[in-house]
Design a protein around this motif. Structure first.
Motif, PDB file in Angstrom:
ATOM      1  N   ARG A 219       0.818  -1.207   0.000  1.00  0.00           N
ATOM      2  CA  ARG A 219       0.000   0.000   0.000  1.00  0.00           C
ATOM      3  C   ARG A 219       0.852   1.256   0.000  1.00  0.00           C
ATOM      4  O   ARG A 219       0.366   2.337  -0.246  1.00  0.00           O
ATOM      5  N   GLY A 220       2.169   1.167   0.286  1.00  0.00           N
ATOM      6  CA  GLY A 220       3.030   2.336   0.301  1.00  0.00           C
ATOM      7  C   GLY A 220       3.327   2.805  -1.113  1.00  0.00           C
ATOM      8  O   GLY A 220       3.051   2.148  -2.113  1.00  0.00           O
ATOM      9  N   ARG A 221       3.904   3.985  -1.220  1.00  0.00           N
ATOM     10  CA  ARG A 221       4.218   4.545  -2.525  1.00  0.00           C
ATOM     11  C   ARG A 221       5.439   3.894  -3.144  1.00  0.00           C
ATOM     12  O   ARG A 221       5.650   3.968  -4.338  1.00  0.00           O
ATOM     13  N   HIS A 222       6.304   3.284  -2.329  1.00  0.00           N
ATOM     14  CA  HIS A 222       7.520   2.663  -2.831  1.00  0.00           C
ATOM     15  C   HIS A 222       7.374   1.147  -2.819  1.00  0.00           C
ATOM     16  O   HIS A 222       6.699   0.593  -1.962  1.00  0.00           O
ATOM     17  N   PRO A 223       8.007   0.473  -3.787  1.00  0.00           N
ATOM     18  CA  PRO A 223       7.936  -0.996  -3.782  1.00  0.00           C
ATOM     19  C   PRO A 223       8.637  -1.545  -2.549  1.00  0.00           C
ATOM     20  O   PRO A 223       9.578  -0.937  -2.032  1.00  0.00           O
ATOM     21  N   PRO A 224       8.196  -2.703  -2.046  1.00  0.00           N
ATOM     22  CA  PRO A 224       8.845  -3.300  -0.875  1.00  0.00           C
ATOM     23  C   PRO A 224      10.312  -3.597  -1.180  1.00  0.00           C
ATOM     24  O   PRO A 224      10.664  -3.940  -2.311  1.00  0.00           O
ATOM     25  N   GLU A 225      11.154  -3.500  -0.167  1.00  0.00           N
ATOM     26  CA  GLU A 225      12.591  -3.597  -0.360  1.00  0.00           C
ATOM     27  C   GLU A 225      13.139  -4.879   0.244  1.00  0.00           C
ATOM     28  O   GLU A 225      12.671  -5.353   1.282  1.00  0.00           O
ATOM     29  N   ARG A 226      14.157  -5.413  -0.405  1.00  0.00           N
ATOM     30  CA  ARG A 226      14.916  -6.526   0.126  1.00  0.00           C
ATOM     31  C   ARG A 226      16.380  -6.094   0.176  1.00  0.00           C
ATOM     32  O   ARG A 226      16.940  -5.634  -0.820  1.00  0.00           O
ATOM     33  N   ARG A 227      16.988  -6.288   1.329  1.00  0.00           N
ATOM     34  CA  ARG A 227      18.359  -5.801   1.535  1.00  0.00           C
ATOM     35  C   ARG A 227      19.293  -7.001   1.727  1.00  0.00           C
ATOM     36  O   ARG A 227      19.100  -7.820   2.637  1.00  0.00           O
ATOM     37  N   LEU A 228      20.328  -7.079   0.876  1.00  0.00           N
ATOM     38  CA  LEU A 228      21.263  -8.197   0.883  1.00  0.00           C
ATOM     39  C   LEU A 228      22.665  -7.683   1.211  1.00  0.00           C
ATOM     40  O   LEU A 228      23.169  -6.769   0.552  1.00  0.00           O
ATOM     41  N   LEU A 229      23.289  -8.273   2.223  1.00  0.00           N
ATOM     42  CA  LEU A 229      24.670  -7.957   2.605  1.00  0.00           C
ATOM     43  C   LEU A 229      25.558  -9.099   2.149  1.00  0.00           C
ATOM     44  O   LEU A 229      25.332 -10.259   2.521  1.00  0.00           O
ATOM     45  N   ILE A 230      26.578  -8.792   1.341  1.00  0.00           N
ATOM     46  CA  ILE A 230      27.442  -9.819   0.766  1.00  0.00           C
ATOM     47  C   ILE A 230      28.791  -9.802   1.474  1.00  0.00           C
ATOM     48  O   ILE A 230      29.487  -8.782   1.485  1.00  0.00           O
ATOM     49  N   LEU A 231      29.160 -10.936   2.055  1.00  0.00           N
ATOM     50  CA  LEU A 231      30.439 -11.100   2.736  1.00  0.00           C
ATOM     51  C   LEU A 231      31.198 -12.251   2.097  1.00  0.00           C
ATOM     52  O   LEU A 231      30.596 -13.197   1.591  1.00  0.00           O
ATOM     53  N   GLY A 232      32.528 -12.186   2.147  1.00  0.00           N
ATOM     54  CA  GLY A 232      33.328 -13.270   1.591  1.00  0.00           C
ATOM     55  C   GLY A 232      34.804 -13.026   1.775  1.00  0.00           C
ATOM     56  O   GLY A 232      35.239 -11.907   2.072  1.00  0.00           O
ATOM     57  N   GLY A 233      35.572 -14.090   1.599  1.00  0.00           N
ATOM     58  CA  GLY A 233      37.008 -14.012   1.741  1.00  0.00           C
ATOM     59  C   GLY A 233      37.698 -13.689   0.440  1.00  0.00           C
ATOM     60  O   GLY A 233      37.054 -13.345  -0.562  1.00  0.00           O
ATOM     61  N   PRO A 234      39.022 -13.788   0.402  1.00  0.00           N
ATOM     62  CA  PRO A 234      39.775 -13.497  -0.820  1.00  0.00           C
ATOM     63  C   PRO A 234      39.380 -14.419  -1.961  1.00  0.00           C
ATOM     64  O   PRO A 234      39.167 -15.604  -1.773  1.00  0.00           O
TER      65      PRO A 234
ATOM     66  N   PRO B 177      34.431  -5.179   1.642  1.00  0.00           N
ATOM     67  CA  PRO B 177      35.822  -5.654   1.527  1.00  0.00           C
ATOM     68  C   PRO B 177      35.927  -7.107   1.975  1.00  0.00           C
ATOM     69  O   PRO B 177      35.109  -7.592   2.750  1.00  0.00           O
ATOM     70  N   GLN B 178      36.939  -7.781   1.486  1.00  0.00           N
ATOM     71  CA  GLN B 178      37.137  -9.180   1.864  1.00  0.00           C
ATOM     72  C   GLN B 178      37.416  -9.289   3.357  1.00  0.00           C
ATOM     73  O   GLN B 178      37.978  -8.397   3.974  1.00  0.00           O
ATOM     74  N   TRP B 179      37.001 -10.390   3.938  1.00  0.00           N
ATOM     75  CA  TRP B 179      37.395 -10.632   5.320  1.00  0.00           C
ATOM     76  C   TRP B 179      38.774 -11.289   5.327  1.00  0.00           C
ATOM     77  O   TRP B 179      39.196 -11.909   4.362  1.00  0.00           O
TER      78      TRP B 179
END
Length: 493
Positions: A14-29, A73-75
């Motif tokens: 019902r809001g003016r903006h589309p629903p959001e999905r937030r993805l955090l990407i983590l990884g090594g070298p 950044p890489q962990w």
């Protein structure tokens, strides 16, 4: 960390903006996380050819939902004794190519967990990127566990493993078989994420039959449903504190590496020489301090020193010569026997043409009263003259008693008398744990401070020996410490 939900996150259109999905990407070298972020966004938003030093945000719309992707950044992966080359790999090379060697980390970069701040109020899903072309050992498992732990508690329920480079798997081998065959470390990671995983081939172009991103988003929706619409709420204050601690550790690591590099440059040339005289009360641990600096048990500790003893070794690229001396009385110069006072002077004479530094050993467990301070200074000035203050440094022994208390805090608690003593010494001081000879990294820092003192003293780099220190009355010394220039009693190792 807490998890909360909102109507917009659970699918309220019902809001003016589309629903959001937030993805955090983590990884090594060399995990391929930057390429994976570009694959999700459907465009080359992030540069996968260079090292990511700061977290970046990209957005797109998938199936009517706004998707925010944060690349980080890489962990850090600690050096694996079985594979020393792994730590040199490039962070953001895709899982399909090897890429150039990873440059040494710098203080200009930030920790990967700081990326969580860029998707407020918190990520719905944390994607842990693992390349199928790279080994995943227990070292990698601990690194992943440490990174999620830095975000706070409860992160695993929002985590999913994202495998990259699946096009490199042997023909007919599926990702499930790879997980089963790789080993316990990878199986532990998948199970810790609730057996949630997905596989990417980042070389595939966006075509109608490329369903890997839609399938990933379906799994994301299932996770959000299982979590009842909750997301991982980020505590920015905690993350900022973690980042400050990480940067402090990184600064210390870089400083130690620079010291090691400078020491390596000394190989093949004549080592610098440092001549040190240990002084102080009886029973303060002078002999133990000498052993800690030289890296092995040269002096007999645990018993009273009667005669001066000179020993020498190569330490951190320097030729370090140390003379251990008998201890003084705690409360009066007169109560220190004349023989002991003469031994202190003779100890300086054993360091021709003179000691660079008088190390005044002071245990951190002892309190300093006005009388004790005056007695220490009286011994120094009576035996070595008024100019000795330019060459005196307070060396705190028994540093392990401090625990995590910084030495500066100990000095403040020590009161005005301790501070006056340090002022007399030009505020040159250091703390040493003398229980583990050869294993205390602060020995290198101590030698750096001594060299700094020498530079500050300019043409008065050392305390010149005086003729009276070599009087016939001062003949009490061990057989192997004659004051000839050839230093016949020294042991250079």
């Amino acid at each position: 960390m807490a998890a909360v939900s909102s109507a917009s996150d659970t699918g309220d259109h019902r809001g003016r903006h589309p629903p959001e999905r937030r993805l955090l990407i983590l990884g090594g070298p060399q995990s391929g996380k930057t390429s994976s972020a570009n694959t999700i966004l459907g465009d080359k938003v992030f540069d996968s050819g260079t090292e990511t030093t700061h977290s970046n945000v990209g957005q797109t719309e998938i199936f009517g939902r706004r998707v925010t992707v944060v690349d980080t950044p890489q962990w850090a992966i600690p050096a694996d004794p079985e594979d020393n080359t792994e730590a040199e790999s490039n962070d953001n090379a895709t899982a399909d190519s090897e890429g150039p060697p990873r440059p040494a980390p710098s203080l200009d970069s930030e920790g990967p967990c700081m990326g969580a701040i860029l998707c407020p109020p918190g990520p719905h899903v944390i994607l842990l990127v693992v390349s199928v072309t790279q080994p995943f050992t227990d070292v990698h498992r601990k690194a992943a566990e440490e990174q999620l732990g830095a975000l706070g508690g409860g992160t695993w329920r929002y985590s999913m493993v994202l495998f990259t480079g699946v096009d490199k798997l042997p023909k007919g081998v599926f990702i499930e078989e790879h997980i089963a065959n790789t080993g316990e470390a990878l199986q532990w990671l998948v199970e810790r994420c609730g057996s949630r995983y997905h596989a990417f081939d980042n070389t595939r172009k966006e075509t109608e039959d490329n369903t890997q991103v839609p399938e990933l988003m379906e799994k994301v929706e299932e996770m959000i449903t299982d979590n009842q619409g909750w997301y991982f709420e980020v505590n920015e204050l905690i993350l900022l504190e973690e980042e400050q601690a990480r940067r402090a550790l990184e600064e210390e690591r870089m400083r130690m590496e620079e010291h090691a590099r400078q020491r390596e440059q000394m190989i093949g040339g004549p080592p610098r020489e440092l001549r040190l005289l240990l002084l102080g009360w009886k029973g303060v641990g002078k002999s133990s301090v000498g052993n800690a600096i030289l890296g092995r048990r040269y002096f007999e500790s645990g018993q009273e020193t009667e005669l001066c003893l000179r020993r020498q070794a190569l330490v951190c690229g320097r030729r370090v010569t140390i003379v251990d001396t008998p201890g003084w009385d705690w409360f009066s110069v007169r109560r220190t026997p004349k023989r002991i006072r003469q031994e202190s002077q003779r100890g300086a004479a054993l360091l021709r043409p003179g000691p660079h530094t008088l190390l005044l050993v002071l245990p951190v467990v002892s309190s300093l009263t006005a009388r004790k301070r005056r007695t220490l200074l009286a011994h120094i000035e009576t035996l070595f003259g008024d100019g000795a203050c330019l060459h005196t440094m307070v060396l705190f022994s028994c540093g392990d008693w401090l625990g995590r208390t910084p030495i500066e805090e100990h000095i403040l608690r020590g009161g005005r008398e301790l501070q006056r003593l340090l002022e007399y010494c030009g505020n040159y001081y250091h703390v040493l744990d003398s229980k583990t000879p050869g294993k205390d990294r602060s020995v290198s820092v101590l030698l750096d401070k001594i060299e700094e003192m020498i530079r500050e003293n300019g043409d008065k780099a050392f305390l010149p020996i005086q003729d009276e220190w070599l009087s016939e009355e001062s003949s009490y010394s061990s057989d192997n410490t004659e004051p000839e220039d050839d230093c016949r009693g020294c042991q250079l190792q």
